[in-house]
Design an enzyme around this catalytic site. Structure first.
Site, short mmCIF file in Angstrom:
data_model
loop_
_atom_site.label_atom_id
_atom_site.label_comp_id
_atom_site.label_asym_id
_atom_site.label_seq_id
_atom_site.Cartn_x
_atom_site.Cartn_y
_atom_site.Cartn_z
N SER A 107 0.76 -1.33 -0.40
CA SER A 107 -0.18 0.30 -0.30
C SER A 107 0.55 1.37 0.21
O SER A 107 1.72 1.87 -0.79
CB SER A 107 -1.14 0.12 1.14
OG SER A 107 -1.84 0.67 0.67
N HIS A 164 -7.72 -4.71 -1.27
CA HIS A 164 -6.01 -4.39 -0.85
C HIS A 164 -5.82 -5.58 0.36
O HIS A 164 -5.75 -4.77 1.18
CB HIS A 164 -7.03 -2.97 -0.24
CG HIS A 164 -5.91 -2.03 0.26
ND1 HIS A 164 -4.90 -1.32 -1.06
CD2 HIS A 164 -5.25 -1.41 0.97
CE1 HIS A 164 -4.38 -0.54 -0.49
NE2 HIS A 164 -4.29 -0.80 0.91
N ASP A 215 -10.16 -3.00 -5.91
CA ASP A 215 -9.32 -2.68 -4.84
C ASP A 215 -10.30 -1.64 -4.30
O ASP A 215 -11.00 -0.82 -4.92
CB ASP A 215 -8.10 -2.37 -5.07
CG ASP A 215 -7.01 -1.69 -3.77
OD1 ASP A 215 -8.04 -1.40 -2.58
OD2 ASP A 215 -5.89 -2.37 -3.74
#
Length: 327
Positions: A138, A293, A265
């Protein structure tokens, strides 16, 4: 090995892929030794080292996501997976994500690459016979991708993997604000406010913000506009998003890099999905239809979920040949 991800039949919903994995391993532990690495500007980085295999083994750096740390489920899992595959592994806590607050007012952000550069430099000096690799999740993935694009053939890394990175920060911020009825925004903001509140007096030395203002912030864009951006030298949130996004750096990456991304996502925008025209020849794309995600859970048995990321990243790193160019 096939780099395409196939979602578990019982986890095809993107929110389930995103939220549920953190509950699969409630007692999952990774024994680590902490190290405080002093930085050139008078602060420190807290490193978490998994038990080392052997002196000259390759080293894999793990970069966590926004407000993550050594207790994040994906970080523990990847540390263990890489360690089990013969890598010495270390997680770098971004500033103010460690057990103790950092000394300086500055913290970390999506485009801050100097701390990673310093860690890579330090490890190369310490372990001259060990090739270095890095995996970022991320926000940590955006940091890693930007670092690779900035450094080009001087990254110091033999390979990298970037997972669920918000390559286009501005549009992804808007998605987080609205997705899942604001659940993701609230979760992230609660953690950010708690993190920043513990060193508020230090922040107040450079930024006019009080406890009530911080606690009343309920919007991610507003937080970045009032705190993240000015604290780190940006004119505002949009200036920060534009300059910190890694998307424009993907074309200049020269380190062998695996980009893992899911089209569904729920925390990232469609603009953040990397495509072949945006990346260099050194980048391998693994873009799947599903995965959420930082989820990517496969397997046919709900009682035995398969953590695909923990299989594919060690395999990719092991498949790369170390060259003199990366040493």
């Amino acid at each position: 090995m096939d780099y395409s991800f196939k979602s578990a039949w019982w986890m095809r919903n993107r929110h389930v892929q995103t939220i549920l994995p953190r509950f699969f391993r409630p007692f999952h532990k990774v024994p680590v030794c902490f190290e405080e690495l002093n930085t050139p500007d008078g602060d420190f980085l807290e490193l978490a080292w998994a038990p080392q295999k052997k002196a000259k083994a390759p080293i894999a750096i793990v970069l966590h996501g926004l407000e993550g740390n050594i207790n994040s489920f994906y970080a523990k899992g990847m540390l263990n997976a890489l360690n089990s595959n013969g890598f010495n592994t270390v997680l770098m806590h971004f500033r103010n994500c460690s057990r103790a607050p950092n000394r300086l007012a500055r913290a970390y952000h999506s485009g801050e690459t100097s701390d990673l550069a310093y860690l890579v430099q330090t490890l190369k000096q310490r372990y001259v016979d060990s090739p270095l690799y890095a995996v970022g999740f991320s926000l940590g993935g955006n940091v890693l991708a930007k670092y690779l694009g900035e450094r080009q053939d001087n990254s110091g890394l033999s390979g990298a993997a970037v997972i669920s990175a918000p390559y286009h920060l501005s549009s992804s911020c808007q998605v987080i604000r609205q997705s899942c009825h604001g659940l993701y925004q609230k979760y992230l903001l609660d953690r950010m406010k708690k993190s920043f509140s513990r060193k508020l007096p230090t922040i107040q030395s450079v930024l006019p913000i009080d406890k009530n203002t911080l606690s009343n912030l309920n919007d991610l864009w507003q937080f970045d506009n009032l705190i993240t951006a000015p604290l780190h030298g940006f004119k505002g949130a949009e200036d920060y998003y534009q300059k910190a996004s890694a998307q424009s750096y993907l074309k200049t990456i020269q380190t062998p890099t695996l980009l893992i991304h899911a089209k569904d996502d729920p925390m990232l925008s469609k603009e953040a999905i990397p495509n072949q025209n945006q990346v260099s020849d050194s980048v391998k794309l693994a873009v799947s239809e599903q995965g959420g995600h930082v989820g990517f859970i496969g397997g046919s048995n709900p009682l035995k979920p398969q953590f695909w990321l923990e299989q594919i990243v060690p395999h990719y790193f092991s498949s790369l040949k170390v060259t003199d160019k990366s040493r």
